[in-house]
Scaffold this motif. Structure first.
Motif, PDB file in Angstrom:
ATOM      1  N   GLU A   8       0.829  -1.211   0.000  1.00 54.45           N
ATOM      2  CA  GLU A   8       0.000   0.000   0.000  1.00 54.45           C
ATOM      3  C   GLU A   8       0.856   1.251   0.000  1.00 54.45           C
ATOM      4  O   GLU A   8       0.505   2.240  -0.636  1.00 54.45           O
ATOM      5  N   LEU A  12       0.712   4.109  -2.813  1.00 53.46           N
ATOM      6  CA  LEU A  12       0.538   5.527  -2.474  1.00 53.46           C
ATOM      7  C   LEU A  12       1.640   6.351  -3.117  1.00 53.46           C
ATOM      8  O   LEU A  12       1.373   7.393  -3.733  1.00 53.46           O
ATOM      9  N   LYS A  15       1.039   6.649  -6.906  1.00 55.18           N
ATOM     10  CA  LYS A  15      -0.051   7.585  -7.218  1.00 55.18           C
ATOM     11  C   LYS A  15       0.404   9.034  -7.051  1.00 55.18           C
ATOM     12  O   LYS A  15       0.111   9.888  -7.876  1.00 55.18           O
ATOM     13  N   LYS A  40      -8.575   6.970  -7.938  1.00 47.70           N
ATOM     14  CA  LYS A  40      -9.024   6.656  -6.578  1.00 47.70           C
ATOM     15  C   LYS A  40     -10.102   5.577  -6.587  1.00 47.70           C
ATOM     16  O   LYS A  40     -10.142   4.710  -5.730  1.00 47.70           O
ATOM     17  N   ARG A  44      -7.937   1.085  -5.597  1.00 50.96           N
ATOM     18  CA  ARG A  44      -8.272   1.450  -4.222  1.00 50.96           C
ATOM     19  C   ARG A  44      -7.220   0.991  -3.223  1.00 50.96           C
ATOM     20  O   ARG A  44      -6.546  -0.007  -3.438  1.00 50.96           O
ATOM     21  N   PHE A  45      -7.151   1.748  -2.134  1.00 52.70           N
ATOM     22  CA  PHE A  45      -6.321   1.362  -1.005  1.00 52.70           C
ATOM     23  C   PHE A  45      -7.152   0.478  -0.079  1.00 52.70           C
ATOM     24  O   PHE A  45      -8.372   0.616   0.000  1.00 52.70           O
ATOM     25  N   ARG A  48      -7.938   3.078   4.978  1.00 51.42           N
ATOM     26  CA  ARG A  48      -8.554   4.412   4.836  1.00 51.42           C
ATOM     27  C   ARG A  48      -7.510   5.519   5.000  1.00 51.42           C
ATOM     28  O   ARG A  48      -7.593   6.553   4.356  1.00 51.42           O
ATOM     29  N   ASN A  50      -4.541   5.716   3.946  1.00 54.18           N
ATOM     30  CA  ASN A  50      -3.838   5.989   2.697  1.00 54.18           C
ATOM     31  C   ASN A  50      -4.696   6.834   1.751  1.00 54.18           C
ATOM     32  O   ASN A  50      -4.170   7.649   0.997  1.00 54.18           O
ATOM     33  N   ASP A  51      -6.014   6.637   1.793  1.00 53.58           N
ATOM     34  CA  ASP A  51      -6.914   7.506   1.027  1.00 53.58           C
ATOM     35  C   ASP A  51      -6.776   8.950   1.497  1.00 53.58           C
ATOM     36  O   ASP A  51      -6.719   9.879   0.691  1.00 53.58           O
ATOM     37  N   PHE A  54      -3.467  10.379   0.346  1.00 53.11           N
ATOM     38  CA  PHE A  54      -3.509  10.676  -1.083  1.00 53.11           C
ATOM     39  C   PHE A  54      -4.322  11.950  -1.350  1.00 53.11           C
ATOM     40  O   PHE A  54      -3.913  12.812  -2.128  1.00 53.11           O
ATOM     41  N   ASP A  55      -5.453  12.091  -0.673  1.00 55.05           N
ATOM     42  CA  ASP A  55      -6.261  13.318  -0.806  1.00 55.05           C
ATOM     43  C   ASP A  55      -5.470  14.542  -0.375  1.00 55.05           C
ATOM     44  O   ASP A  55      -5.535  15.601  -1.014  1.00 55.05           O
TER      45      ASP A  55
END
Length: 141
Positions: A8, A12, A15, A40, A44-45, A48, A50-51, A54-55
């Motif tokens: 992951e 990340l 991305k 995204k 997907r990761f 959460r 990592n989301d 990334f955001d």
């Protein structure tokens, strides 16, 4: 990722690197946001957090102010803007001059049609040369 070949953290990082390349290549914010939105949803990761990271990277890179210009870039940009202003002023002056000439020609044509003044008198009234009056008189025939 499904086969466990990419962690992951590596995903990340990949991305974020893609995001950085898009920004450096000059893609528009709208295009980058659309691509990142697709990415995204498609890749997907599992975690959460990592989301969220990334955001945050997206926000940071897309809202990053441009680097300050060096002196050379500043001078070139200034000259470009001055050149545009000079071009506009020159164009306006040329346009105004054409408009005045058109008005004078119209006035000469009116005097030719409505009076029996000689060419010298019309030239004097319209502030044009006698040759211009003669040329317009010949065109009217």
């Amino acid at each position: 990722m499904q086969k466990g070949k990419v962690t992951e953290e590596e995903l990340l990082q990949q991305k974020v690197e893609l995001l950085k390349r898009l920004v450096s290549k000059g893609f528009s914010r709208a295009k980058i946001e659309a691509l990142m939105g697709f990415l995204k949803l498609y890749v997907r990761f599992g975690k959460r957090e990592n989301d969220v990271k990334f955001d945050e990277a997206i926000e940071l890179l897309l809202n990053k102010p441009k680097e300050t210009m060096g002196i050379v870039e500043f001078v070139l940009e200034r000259e470009r803007r001055l050149g545009e202003k000079r071009g506009l002023a020159k164009g306006e002056k040329k346009g105004v001059g054409k408009g005045i000439e058109t008005q004078k020609q119209h006035f000469v044509n009116t005097l030719l049609a409505e009076t029996d003044f000689d060419d010298a008198k019309i030239a004097s009234l319209a502030d044009v040369s006698v040759e211009t009056v003669q040329k317009l008189r010949n065109q009217a025939k």
